[in-house]
Design a protein around this motif. Structure first.
Motif, PDB file in Angstrom:
ATOM      1  N   GLU A 925       0.819  -1.209   0.000  1.00 33.67           N
ATOM      2  CA  GLU A 925       0.000   0.000   0.000  1.00 33.67           C
ATOM      3  C   GLU A 925       0.853   1.259   0.000  1.00 33.67           C
ATOM      4  O   GLU A 925       0.454   2.285  -0.505  1.00 33.67           O
ATOM      5  CB  GLU A 925      -0.843   0.029   1.283  1.00 33.67           C
ATOM      6  CG  GLU A 925      -1.962  -0.957   1.325  1.00 33.67           C
ATOM      7  CD  GLU A 925      -3.281  -0.259   1.117  1.00 33.67           C
ATOM      8  OE1 GLU A 925      -3.684   0.494   2.003  1.00 33.67           O
ATOM      9  OE2 GLU A 925      -3.903  -0.463   0.069  1.00 33.67           O
ATOM     10  N   VAL A 987       2.748   0.869  14.445  1.00 31.75           N
ATOM     11  CA  VAL A 987       1.382   1.383  14.341  1.00 31.75           C
ATOM     12  C   VAL A 987       1.399   2.894  14.131  1.00 31.75           C
ATOM     13  O   VAL A 987       0.667   3.438  13.317  1.00 31.75           O
ATOM     14  CB  VAL A 987       0.580   0.990  15.602  1.00 31.75           C
ATOM     15  CG1 VAL A 987      -0.722   1.766  15.675  1.00 31.75           C
ATOM     16  CG2 VAL A 987       0.317  -0.493  15.602  1.00 31.75           C
ATOM     17  N   GLY A 990       1.756   3.816  10.667  1.00 31.97           N
ATOM     18  CA  GLY A 990       0.781   3.340   9.703  1.00 31.97           C
ATOM     19  C   GLY A 990       0.969   1.913   9.251  1.00 31.97           C
ATOM     20  O   GLY A 990       0.433   1.515   8.224  1.00 31.97           O
ATOM     21  N   PHE A 991       1.747   1.128   9.994  1.00 28.34           N
ATOM     22  CA  PHE A 991       1.870  -0.287   9.671  1.00 28.34           C
ATOM     23  C   PHE A 991       1.078  -1.093  10.673  1.00 28.34           C
ATOM     24  O   PHE A 991       0.724  -0.607  11.743  1.00 28.34           O
ATOM     25  CB  PHE A 991       3.337  -0.716   9.717  1.00 28.34           C
ATOM     26  CG  PHE A 991       4.181  -0.112   8.641  1.00 28.34           C
ATOM     27  CD1 PHE A 991       4.148  -0.627   7.362  1.00 28.34           C
ATOM     28  CD2 PHE A 991       5.004   0.963   8.907  1.00 28.34           C
ATOM     29  CE1 PHE A 991       4.933  -0.079   6.360  1.00 28.34           C
ATOM     30  CE2 PHE A 991       5.783   1.517   7.914  1.00 28.34           C
ATOM     31  CZ  PHE A 991       5.745   0.999   6.640  1.00 28.34           C
ATOM     32  N   SER A 992       0.828  -2.312  10.318  1.00 29.35           N
ATOM     33  CA  SER A 992       0.157  -3.169  11.269  1.00 29.35           C
ATOM     34  C   SER A 992       1.123  -3.547  12.380  1.00 29.35           C
ATOM     35  O   SER A 992       2.331  -3.630  12.145  1.00 29.35           O
ATOM     36  CB  SER A 992      -0.332  -4.424  10.568  1.00 29.35           C
ATOM     37  OG  SER A 992      -0.836  -5.314  11.523  1.00 29.35           O
ATOM     38  N   TYR A 993       0.580  -3.764  13.556  1.00 28.98           N
ATOM     39  CA  TYR A 993       1.459  -4.051  14.689  1.00 28.98           C
ATOM     40  C   TYR A 993       2.261  -5.322  14.477  1.00 28.98           C
ATOM     41  O   TYR A 993       3.342  -5.485  15.017  1.00 28.98           O
ATOM     42  CB  TYR A 993       0.638  -4.157  15.978  1.00 28.98           C
ATOM     43  CG  TYR A 993      -0.132  -5.450  16.102  1.00 28.98           C
ATOM     44  CD1 TYR A 993       0.380  -6.497  16.860  1.00 28.98           C
ATOM     45  CD2 TYR A 993      -1.344  -5.643  15.463  1.00 28.98           C
ATOM     46  CE1 TYR A 993      -0.300  -7.694  16.959  1.00 28.98           C
ATOM     47  CE2 TYR A 993      -2.025  -6.813  15.552  1.00 28.98           C
ATOM     48  CZ  TYR A 993      -1.499  -7.847  16.302  1.00 28.98           C
ATOM     49  OH  TYR A 993      -2.163  -9.032  16.382  1.00 28.98           O
ATOM     50  N   LYS A 996       2.673  -7.249   9.231  1.00 27.99           N
ATOM     51  CA  LYS A 996       2.155  -7.810   7.986  1.00 27.99           C
ATOM     52  C   LYS A 996       1.458  -6.717   7.185  1.00 27.99           C
ATOM     53  O   LYS A 996       0.661  -5.954   7.726  1.00 27.99           O
ATOM     54  CB  LYS A 996       1.162  -8.917   8.302  1.00 27.99           C
ATOM     55  CG  LYS A 996       1.804 -10.147   8.898  1.00 27.99           C
ATOM     56  CD  LYS A 996       0.740 -11.181   8.988  1.00 27.99           C
ATOM     57  CE  LYS A 996       1.120 -12.434   9.688  1.00 27.99           C
ATOM     58  NZ  LYS A 996      -0.063 -13.304   9.745  1.00 27.99           N
ATOM     59  N   PHE A 998      -0.617  -5.258   3.628  1.00 24.45           N
ATOM     60  CA  PHE A 998      -1.588  -5.557   2.589  1.00 24.45           C
ATOM     61  C   PHE A 998      -0.857  -5.413   1.258  1.00 24.45           C
ATOM     62  O   PHE A 998      -0.319  -4.344   0.968  1.00 24.45           O
ATOM     63  CB  PHE A 998      -2.729  -4.550   2.718  1.00 24.45           C
ATOM     64  CG  PHE A 998      -3.896  -4.796   1.812  1.00 24.45           C
ATOM     65  CD1 PHE A 998      -4.695  -5.924   1.949  1.00 24.45           C
ATOM     66  CD2 PHE A 998      -4.234  -3.870   0.825  1.00 24.45           C
ATOM     67  CE1 PHE A 998      -5.787  -6.124   1.136  1.00 24.45           C
ATOM     68  CE2 PHE A 998      -5.324  -4.077   0.011  1.00 24.45           C
ATOM     69  CZ  PHE A 998      -6.103  -5.207   0.158  1.00 24.45           C
ATOM     70  N   TYR A1011      -2.150 -11.247   4.330  1.00 21.96           N
ATOM     71  CA  TYR A1011      -1.242 -10.163   4.667  1.00 21.96           C
ATOM     72  C   TYR A1011       0.173 -10.734   4.675  1.00 21.96           C
ATOM     73  O   TYR A1011       0.387 -11.856   5.137  1.00 21.96           O
ATOM     74  CB  TYR A1011      -1.590  -9.583   6.036  1.00 21.96           C
ATOM     75  CG  TYR A1011      -2.973  -8.994   6.096  1.00 21.96           C
ATOM     76  CD1 TYR A1011      -3.318  -7.948   5.252  1.00 21.96           C
ATOM     77  CD2 TYR A1011      -3.930  -9.474   6.966  1.00 21.96           C
ATOM     78  CE1 TYR A1011      -4.588  -7.405   5.291  1.00 21.96           C
ATOM     79  CE2 TYR A1011      -5.190  -8.940   7.015  1.00 21.96           C
ATOM     80  CZ  TYR A1011      -5.520  -7.908   6.170  1.00 21.96           C
ATOM     81  OH  TYR A1011      -6.781  -7.383   6.209  1.00 21.96           O
TER      82      TYR A1011
ATOM     83  N   LEU B 328      -4.478   0.820   6.462  1.00 25.51           N
ATOM     84  CA  LEU B 328      -4.729  -0.598   6.718  1.00 25.51           C
ATOM     85  C   LEU B 328      -3.769  -1.160   7.770  1.00 25.51           C
ATOM     86  O   LEU B 328      -3.178  -2.205   7.589  1.00 25.51           O
ATOM     87  CB  LEU B 328      -4.628  -1.408   5.421  1.00 25.51           C
ATOM     88  CG  LEU B 328      -5.480  -2.669   5.415  1.00 25.51           C
ATOM     89  CD1 LEU B 328      -6.945  -2.312   5.605  1.00 25.51           C
ATOM     90  CD2 LEU B 328      -5.309  -3.408   4.137  1.00 25.51           C
ATOM     91  N   CYS B 329      -3.638  -0.406   8.851  1.00 23.11           N
ATOM     92  CA  CYS B 329      -2.835  -0.954   9.932  1.00 23.11           C
ATOM     93  C   CYS B 329      -3.674  -1.899  10.780  1.00 23.11           C
ATOM     94  O   CYS B 329      -3.144  -2.625  11.604  1.00 23.11           O
ATOM     95  CB  CYS B 329      -2.277   0.172  10.800  1.00 23.11           C
ATOM     96  SG  CYS B 329      -3.543   1.059  11.692  1.00 23.11           S
ATOM     97  N   ARG B 330      -4.969  -1.862  10.557  1.00 21.38           N
ATOM     98  CA  ARG B 330      -5.899  -2.797  11.187  1.00 21.38           C
ATOM     99  C   ARG B 330      -5.895  -2.677  12.711  1.00 21.38           C
ATOM    100  O   ARG B 330      -6.199  -3.623  13.415  1.00 21.38           O
ATOM    101  CB  ARG B 330      -5.586  -4.231  10.770  1.00 21.38           C
ATOM    102  CG  ARG B 330      -5.429  -4.371   9.270  1.00 21.38           C
ATOM    103  CD  ARG B 330      -5.390  -5.767   8.816  1.00 21.38           C
ATOM    104  NE  ARG B 330      -4.159  -6.474   9.142  1.00 21.38           N
ATOM    105  CZ  ARG B 330      -2.987  -6.286   8.532  1.00 21.38           C
ATOM    106  NH1 ARG B 330      -2.888  -5.401   7.561  1.00 21.38           N
ATOM    107  NH2 ARG B 330      -1.944  -6.974   8.877  1.00 21.38           N
ATOM    108  N   GLU B 331      -5.530  -1.488  13.208  1.00 22.22           N
ATOM    109  CA  GLU B 331      -5.602  -1.288  14.649  1.00 22.22           C
ATOM    110  C   GLU B 331      -7.049  -1.260  15.104  1.00 22.22           C
ATOM    111  O   GLU B 331      -7.373  -1.713  16.182  1.00 22.22           O
ATOM    112  CB  GLU B 331      -4.926   0.035  15.025  1.00 22.22           C
ATOM    113  CG  GLU B 331      -3.450  -0.045  15.252  1.00 22.22           C
ATOM    114  CD  GLU B 331      -3.063  -0.979  16.377  1.00 22.22           C
ATOM    115  OE1 GLU B 331      -3.374  -0.672  17.534  1.00 22.22           O
ATOM    116  OE2 GLU B 331      -2.451  -2.031  16.082  1.00 22.22           O
TER     117      GLU B 331
END
Lengths: 1147, 386
Positions: A925, A987, A990-993, A996, A998, A1011, B328-331
């Motif tokens: 992304e 986080v 802007g990344f998932s914790y 992983k 998208f 992911y 899309l950090c999905r928090e």
């Protein structure tokens, strides 16, 4: 401070308690800062330097003063006496001018980095009546190779700029020698400790006590063994085993009662001793005289000795039997007591197996370093030289008349020491006949593949055992290795667990003077052995005081004695490396000051509170304090493995209890240099860390700051090396961040294309275009312009610019040498050299030879056809025979290709499986496109969780712009970022914790159905590259003798159809294929066979027939095909009078 | 199947008895919501995204009377391009109403098939610096040049370098002896509009003095006489890219020849630093999120997608304010049952396209060029088919 607390009596206790409660709560002080300070003071290879410095400063003086006189046998008035010795500055005499040497100059010009050994001598001139004493200063007796960065080296104490001026890398640790231009390191040798009683069992299970004695004069091994309930002495100077009671009697211990008393009055001991006593009585030995007579018969007869036979037994007992115990004027009492202690320990071991010693225990081991080894060698060479001098002067003095006045100082031969030292160091074979020492492979060429490899090489410990032994004991990880030897860094395979590496903070001691310690012990209330009766020796609450294996006496309050000694040590009145160890079980206090013990610094704690406070660390940071001042003020001390047993060491200050005596400085120091590179090693499965330790040494990167000035035979460099995004404290301490060996690659953990199975990685072509994994390989070629005995010499001439060879000489400059920067192709000539046709005998005018007297001896470049190499550098120097030596460095830049080997820092190696265009690569992304794709199947079985955390940490690192840390066990002390904190950072950006992302497929453009775990991981390019290994051949060279294809890639050899392949083909029935492979494609040969006699004939081309040379006709000749090797075999057999006959039948 | 709304009643009561043909008809002409969702949205669940595939078959929904074919008229009606941001170097725009395959085609063309000029051949006259010749050449190759590649032709293997296919630069940097170290940057690359100045070594100098000595290029005219370059001379895009560092007494003298090429041959010819797209995020609140929970949700999101709106009497309700910012950090769906409240989706035919140009051409031109290339390709296919 401690002293006060010790003398406080009970009445004051309550007040103290209140004070203690009111004291500030112990706070966790960040002691990490001590580490860089420690390394600044000690360096990474301090053990080598210390050992060499000790040798140069102290040991060499001892050796000289022990053998300080040469006196003629013929004329005793003629003598030479050494007064003093010192080592000068590294220099060399060239054409009579002393020229200073620098290590880099030596490396480049293939010379030895050595310094002259100066002695001051007093000697006589003249002989007979007319001798007169003379003095001479600074006489050179030889040249000593100098360890780099030691106190004799020119690099000693130089700062970065001065080092750069000398052409030296400031990060280079030193600790090795430069011998004839190659860097040689003397490996640390591991040995069982000398002069100590070691109780163990032999092969048959008999308990034995053995002592390997080693003194300046003699070396011997004494074994006392219990066999069939009787105790015997094994000494290789006696023919057979000797009953121990006889030995005791021979040493004047005539009363059995006294022996029993000495061993201890416990009836169990007496019971065990009884059979031996009875046996002694049976052999009718009751008095010392009888015992000596008995022993006399047991003495091995030496073949050529005419020494007085009667005194042999007595002198063996005095000089060789437990030689480390000195005997003065035949007073054997101390030796008797020593034997009694040995017996007692044996019996303890028989009664309970716990008392047995563990040979693998690190406390029972000593590390032999370069200084000790060199001193052995030097002593031998020095004695040999003195003997030679003596022999020559005796020979000269024996002659009746001489022309000139006799001057003994002129007979000192310098070469024997110089050559001896140089040869031993360059071959690594220690052959010291005087000490019966024949050891091979003691030195190795310093591994310069990567910076870490060099460091790792300096800390390597080579084992005493031969590698083939299939025992697990010595290979297993010993608990006592904690903090001293790296638990990870050991090779795989046969040397696994035997070859070890030092941990980061380990120090190896050098010898220390015993005299002051002995007198100190007596002053502190040790009762002298001489004054004690046998009965008093083992009184219940008295402890024996043993210094370096020598029993000094006993003490009634051992704990008090030990703490007093320790206090003195902390106050600096005693050497800082002296260890005091109270062994409660053996009722002994062991004091050790000998060299080769491993020890490490620890923070001292009083009742669980660290002595180092916040203000100390602040002072350290401000530069007011150094590591040594911590040591001097008793905040830190060195503990060796034995003394660690008396300490209770807390890992962190928070975990300390009132019983705690010491606190670790930093837990990650238990790892060595190589294992220190791994981020989060404590999250990995342990063998993975071991694999990485081996692989880190093969990684390409920067070697040293002077890497482009070096002329090594092979250098691998990375074009764009980076420092890891996820670092550890060790990385910063050892300088890996300055000389990295790898690149931070963005890795996507996913499956792609199927070219990623079995750990293969898929690489992004654009990343490779932009310089990822690009490396430089440099190879050295050299040519020597030889001078010959008849005065002629090789010459280099200007190249031909026209003619058929001009093309091959394109890269040559006008001077006949290849020009730097030219592209060199296979078969190109890089030196246009000519050799005179006549090199022997005398020639009228050797310098003015005609053109015709030379034949060309050009050297051509032999490289792979597909490689376009470039001439990097040309260096000219003089070698030691005064010949012109030309060295060429050829450089080749390579970009990664399919099959090149890469590895992360977690033992996860893999080859490049395929290279994919960037547009086909997945993207995230954020627009991030990975550099390489790794298959997720690499994780479950390897369990390298550290790699996953590295990915997370690096990802957080790049997004936040801060290097993250992953030191071993670093989470509690803040030297490793916690996963939770990393996740938070991720986080925030802007990344998932969980790291992983998208991901969109680059091929379809649609998102992937999962992911993808993606982020940067530090990848190393390993030295194994396809280009160096790939090989195929159609037809090519053959071996002259068998006419079969050659073997091996370097000779462009064929690929062998071996036995097993042949078996497969037989089983398959593919007979024609076998025929083709083994005959047609190999070595077919047509032979003439005589059907009558079955022997081989020949083909006569004049008569056009085959003729049998045995039958002398061509009547029964058949022509057939045979492998040439078979024909050869037949003829070879014939040559040894075996007649193989071929019986032919029609097929 | 049970979630089909029209069937729910029948399902629960009379499933076993009713024959298939007596079931009520599925309403024709429009898709049921879940199919609509499947068709138009990628649902980003906590564990993995679903519905990532596009339904290609035109008759996929024929049973429901929905035509899934892509009609030109429909496409023209729905397709839109909205430019969000446009600067000199990069550009962000939305492509709405287009299939992922087309958007991806543009991306791929941008990266790999748009030609640019890049240094391909380096003739090194002298290099005494520490940096090796090959590495120096590699570095020079990666320097983006500010020149319109459309004005040049490709140079194939047998072509002679001329003013139509080659740009020549000269670099002569020297570091004074006794001085301090110096840095060679791209601004020292000097454009030679008249072509190479290095003479061909094989040419016999004495043979014909009158004619111009032969060099490595054969330009018929000077490039700066051409109208395109007379006003804006050719130079590297950025003047401050470090090429090499020189120590005292070191020197680099070289000539660099730039030619036209494509990104798929080597990344140096790629006109974009990168080009990528993402689908437009859509954040849906499946239930009303009120009170503390709303505040929690707002706090959870690191890019502030949610806002709190005050509905009556101080009751706070979460609202989706800036879905476009979602990374899309999905928090927001992390934790126990947040997936019940928030759904993260991606709209399948709405692409936020970003182009980061390296500088040869402005990003908007790049995109139109990419469209042209795709057009060419389509035409090629059509001509080959017909």
């Amino acid at each position: 401070m401690v002293a006060n607390e010790d003398v406080l009596d009970q009445s004051q206790w309550s007040r103290i308690d209140k004070e203690f409660l009111a004291a500030p709560v112990k706070s966790a002080v960040d002691k990490f800062q001590l580490l860089p300070e420690f390394l600044k003071v000690r360096g990474l290879v301090k053990q080598h330097l210390d050992s060499f410095n000790y040798f140069v400063r102290t040991e060499i003086k001892k050796i000289i003063s022990a053998n300080n006189e040469i006196r003629s046998k013929v004329d005793p008035r003629v003598y030479l006496r050494y007064k003093d010795v010192r080592i000068g500055e590294p220099s060399m005499i060239i054409d009579g001018v002393t020229e200073k040497l620098s290590p880099h100059k030596c490396r480049l010009s293939d010379t030895t980095y050595a310094a002259p050994i100066f002695v001051n001598i007093e000697y006589t001139t003249g002989s007979g009546q007319s001798t007169s004493p003379q003095m001479k200063k600074d006489v050179v007796i030889g040249r000593m190779p100098i360890m780099l960065r030691s106190c004799c080296c020119v690099l000693y104490g130089k700062d970065e700029e001065e080092l750069a001026r000398l052409g030296e890398c400031p990060l280079d640790p030193g600790g090795y020698f430069v011998i004839k231009g190659t860097e040689k390191v003397i490996l640390i040798q591991e040995q069982l400790s000398k002069n100590r009683i070691i109780i163990d069992t032999d092969k048959k299970g008999c308990v034995q006590a053995s002592v390997t004695s080693s003194t300046a004069a003699t070396k011997s091994k004494t074994v006392i063994k219990m066999e069939k309930e009787k105790i015997y002495l094994h000494l290789n100077l006696f023919k057979n085993k000797v009953p121990i009671m006889v030995v005791m009697k021979a040493m004047g211990m005539e009363s059995d009662q006294e022996v029993v008393q000495m061993v201890g009055r416990d009836p169990r001991y007496s019971a065990l001793l009884l059979p031996s006593i009875e046996e002694c009585a049976k052999t009718n030995v009751f008095t010392q005289h009888q015992a000596l007579e008995y022993l006399e018969k047991q003495v091995k007869q030496l073949p050529f000795s005419y020494a007085p036979v009667e005194k042999r037994a007595s002198s063996i007992l005095r000089d060789i039997f437990i030689a480390n115990i000195p005997v003065r004027q035949y007073n054997f009492r101390s030796k008797c007591i020593y034997v009694a202690v040995m017996l007692r320990r044996m019996m303890e071991a028989i009664l309970s197996k716990d008392a047995m010693d563990d040979k693998d225990y690190v406390g029972n081991k000593r590390l032999e370093l370069s200084g000790q080894l060199l001193s052995l060698l030097f002593e031998d060479l020095f004695k040999t030289m003195n003997d030679e001098v003596k022999k020559t002067i005796d020979a000269i003095l024996a002659k009746p008349s001489r022309s000139s006045r006799f001057d003994i100082s002129q007979y000192i031969v310098k070469d024997s020491i110089t050559v001896g030292l140089e040869r031993t160091l360059s071959t690594g074979n220690w052959d010291v006949k005087r000490f019966r020492m024949h050891r091979k492979g003691m030195t190795q060429v310093v591994a310069r593949l990567s910076y870490i490899g060099t460091l790792g090489h300096m800390t390597k410990i080579s084992p005493q055992f031969e590698k083939s032994r299939k025992v697990s004991g010595p290979r297993a990880l010993q608990p006592s290795q904690w903090g001293m030897l790296c638990p990870c860094d050991t090779p795989e395979g046969e040397a696994c667990g035997l070859v070890k590496n030092l941990a980061l903070m380990t120090h190896v001691t050098t010898d220390e003077e015993e005299g002051p310690i002995i007198s100190l012990c007596y002053a502190l209330g040790v009762e002298d052995l001489e004054l004690l009766s046998g009965e008093e020796l083992h009184m219940p609450n008295s402890f024996l005081i043993i210094l370096n294996g020598l029993i000094l006496g006993k003490h009634r309050k051992p704990q008090r004695f030990a703490s007093a000694m320790r206090k003195l040590r902390r106050a600096g009145k005693l050497g800082e490396f002296v260890s005091i160890f109270v062994n409660e079980k053996q009722h002994c206090v062991y004091i050790a000051s000998d060299g080769g013990r491993v020890c490490r610094p620890l923070v001292i704690a009083d009742k669980g509170v660290s002595r180092i406070k916040e203000h100390h660390m602040k002072e350290l940071k401000d530069g007011v304090r150094t590591f040594d001042s911590f040591l001097r003020e008793g905040l830190i001390e060195y503990l060796d493995v034995n003394e660690e047993n008396n300490a209770l060491i807390a890992l962190y200050e928070g975990e300390a209890t009132p019983e705690t005596t010491h606190i670790e400085i930093e837990p990650f120091t238990i790892l060595g240099v190589c294992a220190g590179l791994i981020p989060y090693p404590h999250h990995n499965q342990s063998p993975r860390n071991t694999y990485q330790c081996a692989m880190g040494k093969q990684a390409m990167g920067n070697i040293a700051y002077n890497q482009l000035c070096r002329m090594d035979t092979l250098i691998y460099l990375l074009v764009y090396p980076q420092r890891p995004l996820l670092t550890t404290r060790t990385i910063e301490l050892v300088g890996y961040d300055k000389l990295g060996a790898g690149q931070n690659a963005t890795v996507a953990v996913m499956s792609y294309s199927g070219y990623d199975i079995e750990d293969a990685i898929v690489m992004n072509k654009s990343s490779l275009d932009r310089g990822f994994g690009r490396c430089i390989v440099m190879k050295k070629m050299s040519a020597i312009c030889q001078k010959y005995e008849n005065g002629t010499s090789d010459r280099i001439i200007r190249p031909q610019r026209e003619g058929y060879e001009a093309e091959r000489m394109q890269i040559l400059d006008e001077d006949g040498l290849a020009a730097p920067g030219e592209i060199i192709r296979p078969h190109d000539i890089y030196i246009n050299k000519q050799t005179p046709t006549v090199t022997r005998g005398t020639i009228a005018s050797p310098m003015g030879l005609p053109e015709s007297a030379y034949k060309p001896s050009r050297q051509t470049y032999k490289g792979p056809e597909e490689e376009t190499a470039v001439m990097d550098r040309v260096a000219l120097c003089t070698d030691k025979n005064n010949n012109l030596c030309v060295k060429f460095m050829v450089r080749h830049t390579r970009r990664p290709e399919v099959g090149d080997k890469f590895s992360s820092r977690h033992g996860q190696k893999g080859v490049c499986g395929t290279i994919i265009q960037q547009e086909d690569f997945p993207f995230s992304e954020h627009g991030i496109c990975p550099d390489l794709i790794m298959n997720p199947h690499g994780f479950p079985s390897r369990m390298t969780v550290g790699k996953m955390i590295e990915l997370l940490g690096s990802k957080a690192g790049v997004s936040s712009g801060r290097f993250h840390y992953g030191s071993a066990f670093g989470e509690p002390s803040g030297h490793a970022d916690k996963v939770e904190a990393i996740s938070e950072t991720l986080v925030k950006h802007g990344f998932s914790y969980n790291g992983k992302d998208f991901i969109y497929s680059g091929i379809t453009g649609m998102p992937l159905q999962a992911y993808i775990f993606m982020g940067p991981i530090y990848y190393q390019k390993l030295k194994h590259m396809v280009l160096d290994k790939m090989h195929a051949r159609g037809s090519g060279p053959r071996v002259m003798i068998t006419r079969q294809p050659t073997e091996g890639r370097s000779r462009n050899g064929g690929l062998r159809v071996g036995e097993m392949e042949r078996d497969c083909l037989i089983a398959y029935g593919a007979s024609m294929l076998i025929y083709e492979r083994l005959m047609i494609s190999s070595d077919p040969f047509e032979v003439q066979v005589c059907r009558k006699c079955g022997l081989l004939g020949y083909y006569n081309y004049k008569l056009k027939t085959g003729i049998c040379s045995t039958c002398k006709n061509g009547d029964n000749i058949s022509t057939m095909k045979l492998p040439y090797a078979c024909k050869l075999l037949i003829q070879e057999l014939q040559s040894m009078n075996i007649v193989p006959r071929l019986k032919l039948t029609e097929a | 199947m049970s979630s089909l709304e029209s069937n729910t009643e029948a399902d629960s009561d009379l499933t076993p008895k009713i024959p298939v043909w007596e079931l009520p008809d599925v309403p024709k002409g429009n898709l049921s919501p879940h199919l609509q969702l499947q068709r138009t949205r990628v649902v980003c669940n906590k564990e993995a995204p679903t519905n990532t595939e596009n339904v290609q078959y035109s008759g996929a929904y024929a049973a429901m009377g929905v035509d899934n074919s892509l009609g030109l008229g429909e496409f023209r009606k729905r397709f839109r391009v909205e430019v969000i941001r446009l600067t000199e170097g990069d550009m962000e725009f939305d492509l709405i109403g287009i299939d992922a395959s087309l958007a991806n085609a543009f991306r791929r063309i941008l990266i790999a098939e748009l030609p640019t000029m890049a240094i391909e051949k380096v003739l090194i006259a002298n290099n005494t610096s520490v940096i090796q010749d090959e590495v120096l050449a590699h570095r020079l190759g990666l320097i983006p040049l500010q020149v319109d590649p459309r004005l040049f032709e490709y140079m194939s293997e047998n072509d002679i370098p001329n003013e139509k296919n080659t740009i020549v630069f000269k670099l002569h940097a020297q570091c004074e002896k006794g001085g301090s170290r110096s840095t060679v940057k791209t601004d020292e690359l000097k454009w030679l509009p008249n072509g190479s100045e290095l003479l061909l070594a094989t040419e016999n100098m004495a043979s014909n003095e009158a004619s111009k000595p032969k060099t490595y290029t054969s330009f018929t005219c000077s490039q700066d006489s051409l109208p395109e370059f007379s006003k804006n001379p050719i130079a590297p895009k950025h003047p401050d890219i470090i090429i090499a560092k020189l120590g005292p007494g070191q020197e680099i003298e070289l000539e660099a020849h730039a030619v036209k090429g494509m990104g798929k041959t080597h990344a140096k010819w790629s006109p974009v630093a990168t080009a990528w797209y993402r689908m437009l995020p859509e954040v849906v609140l499946l239930q009303e999120v009120e009170g503390n929970k709303a505040e929690e949700l707002v706090k959870k999101c690191p890019v502030k997608v949610f806002d709190i709106e005050d509905i009556c009497k101080g009751v706070k309700r979460a609202a989706v304010a800036r879905p476009r910012d979602c990374t899309l950090c999905r928090e927001c769906i992390r934790g126990d049952d947040w997936e019940k409240f928030v759904a993260l989706q991606r709209i399948k035919d709405h692409f936020i396209f970003t182009i980061e140009s390296t500088g040869a051409l402005p990003p908007e031109v790049l995109f139109t060029e990419a469209v042209k290339i795709l057009e060419d390709k389509c035409e090629r296919v059509i001509t080959e088919l017909s």
